[in-house]
Design an enzyme around this catalytic site. Structure first.
Site, PDB file in Angstrom:
ATOM      1  N   GLU A   1      13.464  -8.216  25.947  1.00 38.68           N
ATOM      2  CA  GLU A   1      12.240  -8.600  26.649  1.00 38.68           C
ATOM      3  C   GLU A   1      11.061  -8.842  25.709  1.00 38.68           C
ATOM      4  O   GLU A   1      10.286  -9.780  25.889  1.00 38.68           O
ATOM      5  CB  GLU A   1      11.858  -7.542  27.690  1.00 38.68           C
ATOM      6  CG  GLU A   1      12.757  -7.512  28.921  1.00 38.68           C
ATOM      7  CD  GLU A   1      14.022  -6.695  28.720  1.00 38.68           C
ATOM      8  OE1 GLU A   1      14.255  -6.194  27.587  1.00 38.68           O
ATOM      9  OE2 GLU A   1      14.787  -6.540  29.697  1.00 38.68           O
TER      10      GLU A   1
ATOM     11  N   HIS B   1      14.377  -0.020  39.249  1.00 42.46           N
ATOM     12  CA  HIS B   1      14.664  -1.388  39.684  1.00 42.46           C
ATOM     13  C   HIS B   1      13.810  -1.768  40.892  1.00 42.46           C
ATOM     14  O   HIS B   1      14.204  -2.600  41.689  1.00 42.46           O
ATOM     15  CB  HIS B   1      16.147  -1.536  40.063  1.00 42.46           C
ATOM     16  CG  HIS B   1      17.037  -1.827  38.903  1.00 42.46           C
ATOM     17  ND1 HIS B   1      17.076  -1.030  37.788  1.00 42.46           N
ATOM     18  CD2 HIS B   1      17.920  -2.830  38.666  1.00 42.46           C
ATOM     19  CE1 HIS B   1      17.956  -1.529  36.930  1.00 42.46           C
ATOM     20  NE2 HIS B   1      18.475  -2.628  37.432  1.00 42.46           N
TER      21      HIS B   1
END
Lengths: 323, 342
Positions: free
Chosen positions: A60, A129
């Site tokens: 990322e 999540h």
């Protein structure tokens, strides 16, 4: 007008901008995978190839920085993060580099990129999540933050984000993906920094973000039946915030409820609440109330999820406590 | 491959002389900045490049103007080597509106976008992904330019460094990773923070060329950089150059940090004896590329440039306090051609 789902509206914005402008490209972990991004990227890689629809390793920080580097050369990348939780890895690039470069170099360098973060919660996905961390980005000078609540704005704000000369964090919520609405076929933009009134009313102002706009509209209908006439503002952009629209409405109604499906402490709802008390305190007939997620990590068990997530009922109850 | 000991070849006398001038310019500018910091004329933290001049100079001399260079907190050398204006550099250190970053950046954040120097950043490793992104842009647009990331040995401890090496190698992007190994990550010796101090070896794991160079040998740096740059221009992908060197001053500021017990005087002196500028100068004189009178002329010219830069800095105004918010956001793009606004 033609009806389109939210997910297809995003897909169409991507197709049209990438086709129109060679400087636009899409990069990120899972950009070709429906498992990551739903149907938002259908057909892109077949049409534009792997040079401009770039599926990446799980990196990322490196990938967000790479998108920023390309933006420094005048390209207009869209870097996608399939869950906002993963964006913490990219925080150095977003907060230290991307947000600062224009200011730090006296306005001589632009970072015209879109940082696309997806909220993908529920379904017992638990704490890592499910996060909606819009407040983190809204806090940082130099970033614009948008959260469209319907298909029309999803397309128009995504196109605006891509063509803005600043880094724009574009946040969508997968709970909105199947919602349908009017979406013109041609390219158009929805201005960043402008909210919209979804329902006019005189008794209370409900300012909502993203998914909570849909819930506020439901709440508005329920309240109407009970004789409470709520004005509903879809704030659309968290930064720069359309304070004028909020102030005007609260001056009229004298009551404010802010609904944001993210944590309460130091959140967007708190910020809007503070702005109203600082600027138009004398207009208020009642305390400002926030409808937000509780300050706990997202739980797993569906029983706990039900207690954690908020709905139209929470808004209705909160509004009724004020009137 | 281990330290490359092949002699130089194919570098024109003009390039060699220009590199000498650049290195001397960096040295003198840094010495002057050191004096001004000591005198508290300059307040912003300055990380001096003295001792490492051969690396910025050798690499940037092998680049084109359109190639991009990314720098770090120790930024002045890279800026000057890429062709940055020392007047605006000096004005920036004083926080003037005439500074290269209009008084918003200071020593750690200098820029010269027109010559491929978009900016320097104070977060260790922070610019390495950006350089990869510039390489990605060149790759997508099929340009034969390259991007260079300068960074220190400390940066190789960060995850983003490895993410960047992997992605650049995976996509064969035109990026040159230049590690200036000056043996210290701020105060910490490299042996205390890297399990394997042979940084160039890390390239192997990503299937890219990695070389270790005597970073005080300008000619070797130039040659190896040229090789890596040509390789990248041909679309063969990135390279990692580890350049062994030493900073003469402390991590930040004009002092030498010997008194603080962070390193020994013996170590410092041994590296000062390997001065990259004296080394190139001796070579140029031996080869009759540089005469004694020319050397004096160059020296005087650089001193004059520095005096002028100080006058330039002095003359500039400070930003106005009411311009604090200026530059938080860039002007929006005119979207009228894109469709209606609602």
């Amino acid at each position: 007008m033609r009806k389109l789902s939210y997910v297809k509206a995003i897909n169409e914005a991507l197709h049209q901008t990438i086709e129109k402008d060679k400087n636009v490209f899409l990069i990120g972990q899972g950009v070709i995978s429906p498992w990551y991004v739903g149907a938002t990227t259908v057909g892109l890689v077949d049409k534009f190839g792997e040079n401009r629809i770039i599926d990446t390793p799980v990196s990322e920080s490196g990938i967000t920085g790479a998108a920023a580097g390309a933006a420094l050369t005048g390209m207009r990348p869209i870097v996608m993060h399939p869950r906002m939780d993963f964006m913490y890895y990219a925080m150095d690039q977003i907060a230290n580099q991307i947000a600062n470069w224009h200011y730090m170099f006296g306005g001589q360098v632009n970072v015209p990129m879109t940082i696309w973060g997806i909220i993908n919660r529920g379904g017992e996905q638990a704490a890592q999540h499910s996060q909606a961390i819009q407040a983190m980005f809204t806090h940082i000078p130099g970033l614009k933050v948008v959260m469209p609540s319907n298909p029309y704005d999803a397309k128009g704000l995504l196109i605006s984000a891509i063509y803005d000369n600043n880094p724009v964090v574009f946040i969508d919520d997968r709970w909105l993906y199947e919602i349908t609405g009017d979406v013109p076929k041609e390219m158009y933009t929805v201005p960043i920094g402008k909210g919209a009134i979804r329902k006019k009313g005189k008794d209370v102002t409900i300012v909502a973000t993203s998914w909570m706009v849909q819930k506020a509209i439901e709440a508005g209908s329920i309240l109407q039946k009970d004789g409470i006439d709520a004005e509903i503002i879809d704030i659309r952009t968290l930064k720069p915030l359309d304070e004028t629209l909020i102030f005007k409405s609260v001056k009229k109604t004298g009551r404010l409820v802010v609904a944001d499906a993210a944590w309460k402490t130091c959140g967007v709802a708190g910020e809007i609440s503070a702005l109203v008390t600082e600027n138009i305190f004398q207009s208020l007939k009642a305390p400002i109330k926030r409808v937000t997620l509780p300050d706990t990590p997202a739980p797993m068990s569906s029983v706990l999820e039900k207690a954690y997530y908020i709905d139209a009922d929470n808004i209705v109850k909160t509004v009724k406590s004020l009137i | 491959m281990p330290i490359n000991k092949k002699p130089h070849n194919n570098i024109s006398p003009a390039v060699l002389k220009k590199m000498y001038i650049t290195m001397l310019r960096i040295r003198r500018v840094e010495e002057k900045i050191g004096e001004l910091v000591r005198a508290k004329e300059i307040i912003c933290p300055c990380h001096l490049y003295i001792g490492q001049e051969a690396i910025a100079t050798g690499v940037c001399s092998a680049l084109r103007k359109e190639d991009y260079v990314f720098s770090t907190h120790r930024s002045h050398g890279h800026y000057i080597a890429k062709g940055g204006d020392i007047n605006t550099l000096m004005a920036e250190l004083y926080g003037k509106i005439t500074g290269c970053s209009k008084g918003r950046g200071g020593s750690m954040h200098i820029t010269s976008p027109d010559i491929g120097f978009p900016g320097s950043s104070a977060i260790v490793t922070g610019t390495i992904p950006l350089a990869v992104g510039v390489g990605l842009s060149f790759h997508i647009r099929e340009k034969d330019n390259v991007a260079v990331a300068f960074f220190g040995d400390g940066a190789t401890n960060e995850g983003a460094f490895y993410e960047s090496l992997n992605f650049a190698a995976l996509k064969k992007l035109p990026v040159i990773f230049v590690c200036e190994n000056n043996l210290y990550s701020t105060h910490m010796n490299i042996s205390k923070c890297l399990s394997d101090t042979r940084i160039y070896k890390k390239a192997e794991a990503f299937k890219m060329p990695g070389v270790c160079i005597d970073g005080n040998d300008t000619i070797k740096v130039f040659e190896q950089a040229k090789k890596a740059i040509d390789f990248a221009r041909e679309g063969k992908g990135p390279s990692l150059l580890e350049c062994l060197t030493y900073r003469w001053r402390g991590h930040v500021g004009p002092n030498i940090d010997v008194d603080k017990g962070l390193r020994s005087e013996k170590e410092l002196k041994s590296w000062m004896a390997k001065c990259p500028i004296k080394r190139l100068e001796a070579f140029l004189m031996k080869q009759d590329i540089l005469s004694k009178s020319e050397k004096e002329k160059i020296s005087k010219q650089i001193n004059k440039e520095i005096e002028e830069s100080l006058a330039f800095a002095e003359k500039g105004s400070f930003p106005k306090a009411n311009e604090l918010h200026k530059y938080v956001f860039a002007k929006d793009l005119d979207t009228k051609n894109l469709g209606k606004r609602i």
